[in-house]
Design an enzyme around this catalytic site. Sequence first.
Site, PDB file in Angstrom:
ATOM      1  N   ILE A   1       0.798   9.226   6.113  1.00 20.31           N
ATOM      2  CA  ILE A   1       1.413   9.069   4.794  1.00 20.31           C
ATOM      3  C   ILE A   1       1.388  10.358   3.975  1.00 20.31           C
ATOM      4  CG2 ILE A   1      -0.634   8.300   3.488  1.00 20.31           C
ATOM      5  CD1 ILE A   1       1.186   6.107   2.252  1.00 20.31           C
TER       6      ILE A   1
ATOM      7  N   ASN B   1     -11.266   4.428  -3.995  1.00 22.17           N
ATOM      8  CA  ASN B   1     -12.421   3.603  -4.371  1.00 22.17           C
ATOM      9  C   ASN B   1     -12.540   3.602  -5.897  1.00 22.17           C
ATOM     10  OD1 ASN B   1     -14.128   5.945  -5.168  1.00 22.17           O
ATOM     11  ND2 ASN B   1     -14.028   6.380  -2.965  1.00 22.17           N
TER      12      ASN B   1
ATOM     13  N   GLY C   1     -10.976   8.222   5.490  1.00 23.32           N
ATOM     14  CA  GLY C   1      -9.696   7.557   5.711  1.00 23.32           C
ATOM     15  C   GLY C   1      -8.542   8.240   5.008  1.00 23.32           C
ATOM     16  N   VAL C   2      -7.633   7.424   4.531  1.00 21.02           N
ATOM     17  CA  VAL C   2      -6.401   7.945   3.933  1.00 21.02           C
ATOM     18  C   VAL C   2      -6.709   8.705   2.628  1.00 21.02           C
ATOM     19  CG1 VAL C   2      -5.728   5.855   2.641  1.00 21.02           C
ATOM     20  CG2 VAL C   2      -3.984   7.366   3.539  1.00 21.02           C
ATOM     21  N   ASP C   3      -7.718   8.273   1.913  1.00 24.56           N
ATOM     22  CA  ASP C   3      -8.142   8.923   0.669  1.00 24.56           C
ATOM     23  C   ASP C   3      -8.505  10.391   0.924  1.00 24.56           C
ATOM     24  OD1 ASP C   3      -8.973   9.258  -1.936  1.00 24.56           O
ATOM     25  OD2 ASP C   3     -10.642   7.840  -1.838  1.00 24.56           O
TER      26      ASP C   3
ATOM     27  N   THR D   1      -7.637  -2.126   4.982  1.00 21.35           N
ATOM     28  CA  THR D   1      -7.868  -2.547   6.375  1.00 21.35           C
ATOM     29  C   THR D   1      -8.614  -1.515   7.221  1.00 21.35           C
ATOM     30  OG1 THR D   1      -5.750  -1.726   7.238  1.00 21.35           O
ATOM     31  CG2 THR D   1      -5.771  -3.953   6.313  1.00 21.35           C
ATOM     32  N   GLY D   2      -9.048  -0.420   6.584  1.00 22.52           N
ATOM     33  CA  GLY D   2      -9.843   0.570   7.319  1.00 22.52           C
ATOM     34  C   GLY D   2     -11.321   0.352   7.033  1.00 22.52           C
TER      35      GLY D   2
END
Length: 178
Positions: A17, A30, A38-40, A124-125
Amino acid sequence: MKKQCGRGSIELEQGDITLQDVDAIVNAANAHLAGGGGVDGAIHRRGGPEIMKECRAIGGCPTGQTVLTTGGKLKARHVLHTVGPRWRDGNHGEPELLASCYRTALALAEEHGFRTVAFPSVSTGIYGYPVDEAATVAIREIAAHLRKNDCPEVVRMVLFDAGTYAAYEQALMAEMAE
Ligand code: ADP
């Protein structure tokens, strides 16, 4: 995969992404907006320190809510930071909180006139939300928004792996069959 929904469309794509050229990408953040894995982590790494500076100024965001920053060095012009629920057993308001992530992110996108928005699979991670259930909630909320509103025009789910893509594909087909 692409499906028309109201005057807009829902697209599914497998990929990263952080490479999306859209008005806004959504971050699975968070509550402290402190960055993480993860994506963050990927968004902050590619977007540079400007995004974190804005996150610090905002201070935090409750679960189920969404805040907006610029996209820093990303191709995406903005980042919508939404805070997904951590999965416990499904009886602690997880589905409603996850639905609220999609609703508040899309409402903010509409308010700012963003025509193209890309979401990851929120929760979902690391947060452990079962992907089939999360996909059903995500697709239902996106479809409901597109049927009622003209903006955004394109909502793209950018799924990192084939298993997650398959779950969203199933959820999208089920939603369109209704
Ligand atoms: P959460 O804490 O909300 O569970 P994660 O970032 O751990 O958030 O995971 C959410 C989803 O994002 C997972 O499906 C994970 O595989 C996926 N993901 C991780 N990195 C990327 C990326 N660069 N682009 C898109 N999705 C990603």
